[in-house]
Design a protein around this motif. Structure first.
Motif, PDB file in Angstrom:
ATOM      1  N   SER A  34       5.848 -28.396  31.751  1.00 30.32           N
ATOM      2  CA  SER A  34       4.652 -28.604  32.567  1.00 30.32           C
ATOM      3  C   SER A  34       4.390 -27.371  33.433  1.00 30.32           C
ATOM      4  O   SER A  34       3.230 -27.011  33.669  1.00 30.32           O
ATOM      5  N   GLY A  35       5.465 -26.703  33.882  1.00 32.46           N
ATOM      6  CA  GLY A  35       5.288 -25.468  34.647  1.00 32.46           C
ATOM      7  C   GLY A  35       4.640 -24.376  33.813  1.00 32.46           C
ATOM      8  O   GLY A  35       3.729 -23.684  34.280  1.00 32.46           O
ATOM      9  N   ALA A  37       2.723 -24.864  31.204  1.00 34.66           N
ATOM     10  CA  ALA A  37       1.336 -25.278  30.956  1.00 34.66           C
ATOM     11  C   ALA A  37       0.464 -24.963  32.170  1.00 34.66           C
ATOM     12  O   ALA A  37      -0.671 -24.490  32.023  1.00 34.66           O
ATOM     13  N   THR A  38       0.986 -25.216  33.356  1.00 32.50           N
ATOM     14  CA  THR A  38       0.227 -24.942  34.577  1.00 32.50           C
ATOM     15  C   THR A  38      -0.032 -23.453  34.737  1.00 32.50           C
ATOM     16  O   THR A  38      -1.154 -23.039  35.059  1.00 32.50           O
ATOM     17  N   ILE A  39       0.987 -22.645  34.493  1.00 32.82           N
ATOM     18  CA  ILE A  39       0.815 -21.184  34.585  1.00 32.82           C
ATOM     19  C   ILE A  39      -0.221 -20.714  33.572  1.00 32.82           C
ATOM     20  O   ILE A  39      -1.118 -19.928  33.896  1.00 32.82           O
ATOM     21  N   ALA A  41      -2.643 -22.319  32.271  1.00 33.08           N
ATOM     22  CA  ALA A  41      -4.000 -22.799  32.573  1.00 33.08           C
ATOM     23  C   ALA A  41      -4.587 -22.143  33.823  1.00 33.08           C
ATOM     24  O   ALA A  41      -5.798 -21.927  33.893  1.00 33.08           O
ATOM     25  N   THR A  42      -3.759 -21.816  34.798  1.00 34.93           N
ATOM     26  CA  THR A  42      -4.301 -21.312  36.068  1.00 34.93           C
ATOM     27  C   THR A  42      -4.325 -19.801  36.206  1.00 34.93           C
ATOM     28  O   THR A  42      -5.148 -19.270  36.959  1.00 34.93           O
ATOM     29  N   ALA A  91      -0.962 -15.446  31.468  1.00 33.72           N
ATOM     30  CA  ALA A  91      -1.347 -16.695  30.794  1.00 33.72           C
ATOM     31  C   ALA A  91      -1.011 -16.692  29.306  1.00 33.72           C
ATOM     32  O   ALA A  91      -0.512 -17.696  28.781  1.00 33.72           O
ATOM     33  N   TYR A  98       4.833 -22.083  25.722  1.00 35.06           N
ATOM     34  CA  TYR A  98       4.627 -23.528  25.857  1.00 35.06           C
ATOM     35  C   TYR A  98       4.466 -24.162  24.476  1.00 35.06           C
ATOM     36  O   TYR A  98       5.113 -25.157  24.155  1.00 35.06           O
TER      37      TYR A  98
END
Length: 129
Positions: A34-35, A37-39, A41-42, A91, A98
């Protein structure tokens, strides 16, 4: 009869034990995804924010000096685009890793599930014998 119930109970207990072990392993395999994925995406948005801020500064500097033209803003815009590069450079690998790790964990869990089915079948045959 009673032997049939014992056999079914043993097979079901074995299946539940394997399912519990699979769930624990799945949680371990998915930890950190999830970390990533967050990186993934952001990071582009952080880069875009920096770029927008840099371009605003470039135009503000142009307004203060009163000079126009590409020469006045080119250095500021070039500097502003560095954050876009940094965002994408962060990203892209995050998304690649990921996807790779997610796919690997799905394959491993599918292997566990296949093993559980085979094990239950073998155990059932052995108990029938």
């Amino acid at each position: 009869g009673e032997a049939e119930k014992d056999r079914e109970g043993a097979v079901e207990a074995a299946k539940r034990a394997i399912q519990r072990a699979t769930a624990v392993n799945l949680a371990d395999l998915k930890r950190g995804l999830s970390g990533l994925a967050t990186i993934g995406a952001t990071a582009p948005f952080v880069g875009l924010f920096g770029t927008t801020f840099g371009i605003i500064n470039a135009f503000a500097g142009m307004a203060l000096t009163g000079s126009g033209g590409i020469a006045a803003v080119s250095a500021g815009i070039a500097e502003a685009l560095i954050t876009t590069i940094a965002g994408l450079a962060t990203a892209i690998p995050a998304v690649i890793f990921y996807n790779k790790l997610s796919s690997d964990s799905d394959r491993i869990i599918a292997g566990y599930e296949s093993f559980a089915d085979e094990f239950a079948t073998i155990l059932s045959r052995q108990l029938d014998a």
